[in-house]
Design a protein around this motif. Structure first.
Motif, PDB file in Angstrom:
ATOM      1  N   ILE A 132       0.844  -1.203   0.000  1.00  9.92           N
ATOM      2  CA  ILE A 132       0.000   0.000   0.000  1.00  9.92           C
ATOM      3  C   ILE A 132       0.875   1.246   0.000  1.00  9.92           C
ATOM      4  CG2 ILE A 132      -1.728   1.295   1.307  1.00  9.92           C
ATOM      5  CD1 ILE A 132      -2.771  -1.344   2.371  1.00  9.92           C
ATOM      6  N   GLY A 133       1.880   1.259   0.874  1.00 14.45           N
ATOM      7  CA  GLY A 133       2.747   2.426   0.959  1.00 14.45           C
ATOM      8  C   GLY A 133       3.589   2.644  -0.277  1.00 14.45           C
ATOM      9  N   VAL A 134       3.881   1.567  -1.010  1.00 17.17           N
ATOM     10  CA  VAL A 134       4.712   1.694  -2.205  1.00 17.17           C
ATOM     11  C   VAL A 134       3.887   2.081  -3.423  1.00 17.17           C
ATOM     12  CG1 VAL A 134       6.251   0.440  -3.759  1.00 17.17           C
ATOM     13  CG2 VAL A 134       6.386   0.047  -1.300  1.00 17.17           C
ATOM     14  N   SER A 135       2.687   1.534  -3.535  1.00 18.05           N
ATOM     15  CA  SER A 135       1.910   1.691  -4.772  1.00 18.05           C
ATOM     16  C   SER A 135       0.991   2.907  -4.773  1.00 18.05           C
ATOM     17  CB  SER A 135       1.086   0.424  -5.023  1.00 18.05           C
ATOM     18  OG  SER A 135       0.230   0.157  -3.915  1.00 18.05           O
ATOM     19  N   LEU A 136       0.383   3.238  -3.639  1.00 19.22           N
ATOM     20  CA  LEU A 136      -0.580   4.345  -3.609  1.00 19.22           C
ATOM     21  C   LEU A 136       0.143   5.688  -3.540  1.00 19.22           C
ATOM     22  CD1 LEU A 136      -3.392   3.081  -1.210  1.00 19.22           C
ATOM     23  CD2 LEU A 136      -3.339   3.061  -3.703  1.00 19.22           C
ATOM     24  N   PRO A 137      -0.323   6.704  -4.268  1.00 15.89           N
ATOM     25  CA  PRO A 137       0.282   8.032  -4.171  1.00 15.89           C
ATOM     26  C   PRO A 137       0.011   8.665  -2.815  1.00 15.89           C
ATOM     27  CG  PRO A 137      -1.669   8.083  -5.568  1.00 15.89           C
ATOM     28  CD  PRO A 137      -1.397   6.632  -5.271  1.00 15.89           C
ATOM     29  N   THR A 138       0.871   9.614  -2.460  1.00  9.93           N
ATOM     30  CA  THR A 138       0.804  10.217  -1.131  1.00  9.93           C
ATOM     31  C   THR A 138      -0.517  10.932  -0.889  1.00  9.93           C
ATOM     32  OG1 THR A 138       3.210  10.496  -1.118  1.00  9.93           O
ATOM     33  CG2 THR A 138       1.948  11.816   0.441  1.00  9.93           C
ATOM     34  N   GLY A 187      -3.340  10.236   2.113  1.00 10.76           N
ATOM     35  CA  GLY A 187      -3.797  11.282   3.027  1.00 10.76           C
ATOM     36  C   GLY A 187      -5.311  11.425   3.016  1.00 10.76           C
ATOM     37  N   ILE A 188      -5.898  11.402   1.831  1.00 10.14           N
ATOM     38  CA  ILE A 188      -7.353  11.527   1.735  1.00 10.14           C
ATOM     39  C   ILE A 188      -8.048  10.346   2.394  1.00 10.14           C
ATOM     40  CG2 ILE A 188      -9.273  11.570   0.100  1.00 10.14           C
ATOM     41  CD1 ILE A 188      -7.479  13.167  -1.784  1.00 10.14           C
ATOM     42  N   PHE A 229       5.701   5.978   2.696  1.00 10.22           N
ATOM     43  CA  PHE A 229       6.490   5.474   1.569  1.00 10.22           C
ATOM     44  C   PHE A 229       7.922   5.187   2.002  1.00 10.22           C
ATOM     45  CE2 PHE A 229       9.443   6.290  -1.929  1.00 10.22           C
ATOM     46  CZ  PHE A 229       9.013   5.347  -2.845  1.00 10.22           C
ATOM     47  N   GLN A 230       8.528   6.119   2.754  1.00 11.97           N
ATOM     48  CA  GLN A 230       9.902   5.903   3.218  1.00 11.97           C
ATOM     49  C   GLN A 230       9.972   4.709   4.162  1.00 11.97           C
ATOM     50  OE1 GLN A 230       8.531   8.919   2.928  1.00 11.97           O
ATOM     51  NE2 GLN A 230       9.866   9.767   1.348  1.00 11.97           N
ATOM     52  N   LEU A 231       8.930   4.520   4.985  1.00  7.06           N
ATOM     53  CA  LEU A 231       8.899   3.386   5.911  1.00  7.06           C
ATOM     54  C   LEU A 231       8.919   2.058   5.151  1.00  7.06           C
ATOM     55  CD1 LEU A 231       6.574   3.143   9.018  1.00  7.06           C
ATOM     56  CD2 LEU A 231       6.934   1.166   7.555  1.00  7.06           C
ATOM     57  N   ALA A 291       7.312  17.184   1.320  1.00  6.54           N
ATOM     58  CA  ALA A 291       6.266  17.567   2.270  1.00  6.54           C
ATOM     59  C   ALA A 291       5.238  18.486   1.633  1.00  6.54           C
ATOM     60  CB  ALA A 291       6.889  18.247   3.491  1.00  6.54           C
ATOM     61  N   ILE A 292       5.518  18.945   0.418  1.00  6.52           N
ATOM     62  CA  ILE A 292       4.600  19.853  -0.282  1.00  6.52           C
ATOM     63  C   ILE A 292       3.217  19.229  -0.402  1.00  6.52           C
ATOM     64  CG2 ILE A 292       4.187  21.044  -2.452  1.00  6.52           C
ATOM     65  CD1 ILE A 292       7.171  21.151  -2.870  1.00  6.52           C
ATOM     66  N   ILE A 293       3.181  17.982  -0.870  1.00 12.11           N
ATOM     67  CA  ILE A 293       1.886  17.326  -1.111  1.00 12.11           C
ATOM     68  C   ILE A 293       1.140  17.116   0.196  1.00 12.11           C
ATOM     69  CG2 ILE A 293       0.789  15.253  -2.036  1.00 12.11           C
ATOM     70  CD1 ILE A 293       3.186  14.946  -3.889  1.00 12.11           C
ATOM     71  N   THR A 294       1.844  16.619   1.207  1.00 11.20           N
ATOM     72  CA  THR A 294       1.197  16.364   2.493  1.00 11.20           C
ATOM     73  C   THR A 294       0.697  17.662   3.119  1.00 11.20           C
ATOM     74  OG1 THR A 294       2.641  14.454   2.840  1.00 11.20           O
ATOM     75  CG2 THR A 294       1.510  15.342   4.767  1.00 11.20           C
ATOM     76  N   GLU A 295       1.489  18.706   3.057  1.00  8.06           N
ATOM     77  CA  GLU A 295       1.062  19.983   3.632  1.00  8.06           C
ATOM     78  C   GLU A 295      -0.142  20.547   2.891  1.00  8.06           C
ATOM     79  OE1 GLU A 295       4.281  22.709   3.901  1.00  8.06           O
ATOM     80  OE2 GLU A 295       5.441  21.486   5.306  1.00  8.06           O
ATOM     81  N   THR A 296      -0.234  20.289   1.599  1.00  7.84           N
ATOM     82  CA  THR A 296      -1.386  20.769   0.835  1.00  7.84           C
ATOM     83  C   THR A 296      -2.649  19.996   1.204  1.00  7.84           C
ATOM     84  OG1 THR A 296       0.076  21.348  -1.018  1.00  7.84           O
ATOM     85  CG2 THR A 296      -2.277  21.182  -1.474  1.00  7.84           C
ATOM     86  N   VAL A 297      -2.526  18.666   1.339  1.00 10.82           N
ATOM     87  CA  VAL A 297      -3.694  17.846   1.666  1.00 10.82           C
ATOM     88  C   VAL A 297      -4.237  18.196   3.043  1.00 10.82           C
ATOM     89  CG1 VAL A 297      -4.477  15.486   2.125  1.00 10.82           C
ATOM     90  CG2 VAL A 297      -3.008  15.950   0.155  1.00 10.82           C
ATOM     91  N   PHE A 298      -3.345  18.368   4.020  1.00 12.50           N
ATOM     92  CA  PHE A 298      -3.764  18.615   5.402  1.00 12.50           C
ATOM     93  C   PHE A 298      -3.752  20.098   5.767  1.00 12.50           C
ATOM     94  CE2 PHE A 298      -2.404  14.205   5.416  1.00 12.50           C
ATOM     95  CZ  PHE A 298      -3.373  13.592   6.189  1.00 12.50           C
ATOM     96  N   GLN A 299      -3.488  20.974   4.775  1.00 15.80           N
ATOM     97  CA  GLN A 299      -3.412  22.407   5.040  1.00 15.80           C
ATOM     98  C   GLN A 299      -2.471  22.679   6.211  1.00 15.80           C
ATOM     99  OE1 GLN A 299      -5.016  25.149   3.152  1.00 15.80           O
ATOM    100  NE2 GLN A 299      -4.714  23.332   1.870  1.00 15.80           N
ATOM    101  N   TRP A 300      -1.342  22.023   6.184  1.00 10.52           N
ATOM    102  CA  TRP A 300      -0.329  22.176   7.224  1.00 10.52           C
ATOM    103  C   TRP A 300       0.427  23.486   6.974  1.00 10.52           C
ATOM    104  CZ3 TRP A 300       0.350  19.403  11.546  1.00 10.52           C
ATOM    105  CH2 TRP A 300       1.545  19.573  12.263  1.00 10.52           C
ATOM    106  N   PRO A 301       0.499  24.387   7.950  1.00 15.64           N
ATOM    107  CA  PRO A 301       1.072  25.724   7.712  1.00 15.64           C
ATOM    108  C   PRO A 301       2.599  25.710   7.662  1.00 15.64           C
ATOM    109  CG  PRO A 301       0.412  25.522  10.005  1.00 15.64           C
ATOM    110  CD  PRO A 301      -0.020  24.249   9.335  1.00 15.64           C
TER     111      PRO A 301
END
Length: 328
Positions: free
Chosen positions: A137-143, A147-148, A199-201, A262-272
């Motif tokens: 799952i961590g390798v195949s699914l996009p970040t 998150g969603i 993914f890194q894990l 971290a760009i993608i993760t911060e965008t999905v979770f609106q991380w400041p």
């Protein structure tokens, strides 16, 4: 050791100069910065005076060396979108990104190495097969999709964790705040840190497992077993130590990737954090911030690679032996 360090530092400087040139090129080829700084009602004389005041009429080499000199001092100009110094904006947002990257990195390295060793030593067990199957799952699914899915499950359906934001923070200094000292801060960190580090894990876990299985087949491990050394000592003193040698390099690169991606993760979770600002900077063509972000990420990778090289030199005795032999 000193000669190797000097060579690595020279290489790091050259890499940073190349990245600085790419960042500087954004000012030259991505539109006219004057149009982004003044309104449509400004006259040609005002535009010409502003261009002269900013030094944009100087030759390209002079502008480049001025850009490098300012970057070394931490000055990247004024943000077009926020009309504030870029260094000041980054200083405010960087703690959130580093906090997220730190937790994600610790999660990825600790669980990745632990699960990798376990699945290698218990490769025929049902739990090992389940872990390896789940790691796909961590390798195949996009970040962003991970998150969603986590938001839908833990925030929408179960309502256990917040779906966006950083939670309550504690101001430590003027430009440094942390959510690690509050309960809501830790709750807000759980979903984005898992999303960013998954993914890194899985990558580290599979790498450690493959390297561990390879080391366990070597002759010196067979000799250690023939001598009657305890299995625990063989696994964790001999096999694991040699397994981690190639893992150090990959782990270092993945730590840099955690900060860069971290760009993608911060965008999905609106991380400041800085990554979210970079997305907004691309949308509004905020070239000073884009250039500063590129230099920041390059500096992170260069610093991590330098540390990895030093760790590899310190951990692997074969490198020190080769250096001594070459010196003779």
């Amino acid at each position: 050791m000193i000669a190797m360090l000097i060579r690595r530092l020279i290489q790091a400087v050259l890499v940073m100069l190349v990245v600085a040139f790419i960042s500087f090129s954004l000012f030259q080829f991505v539109g006219d910065p004057i149009n982004n700084m003044v309104g449509q009602e400004s006259s040609q004389q005002d535009r010409a005076e502003l261009r002269e005041r900013l030094g944009l009429n100087d030759p390209i080499p002079i502008q480049f060396f001025r850009f490098v000199g300012n970057a070394v001092q931490g000055e990247f100009g004024i943000s077009y979108r926020m009309a504030r110094p870029v260094s000041e904006v980054i200083a405010e947002r960087l703690p959130a990104t580093l906090e997220l990257a730190l937790i994600s990195g610790v999660l990825a390295i600790s669980l990745g190495i632990g699960l990798g060793v376990y699945t290698a030593l218990r490769r025929d067990g049902w739990l090992s097969h389940f872990i390896m199957s789940s790691s796909l799952i961590g390798v195949s699914l996009p970040t962003f999709l991970i998150g969603i899915l986590l938001i839908y499950l833990f925030s929408v359906e179960l309502q256990w964790l917040p779906s966006f934001g950083r939670g309550e923070t504690v101001q430590i200094t003027d430009n440094w705040s942390t959510g690690l000292l509050t309960v809501s801060g830790w709750k807000s960190l759980i979903l984005p840190s898992i999303t960013l580090g998954l993914f890194q894990l899985t990558l580290l876990m599979r790498l450690v497992r493959a390297e561990m299985l390879e080391v366990l087949r070597t002759d010196y491990i067979k000799f250690a077993r023939a001598r009657g050394i305890k299995q625990r000592s063989i696994h964790f003193r001999h096999a694991l130590k040699n397994t981690l040698l190639p893992v150090i390099t990959i782990a270092g690169l993945q730590l840099g990737s955690i900060i860069a991606f971290a760009i993608i993760t911060e965008t999905v979770f609106q991380w400041p954090g800085v990554g979210l600002l970079f997305i907004n900077a691309i949308r509004f063509v905020d070239i000073p911030f884009m250039s500063a972000y590129l230099l920041l990420i390059a500096l992170v990778f260069v610093a991590i690679n330098l540390i990895v090289d030093l760790l590899y030199f310190a951990v692997d005795p074969r490198l020190r032996t080769v250096k001594r032999s070459a010196g003779r």
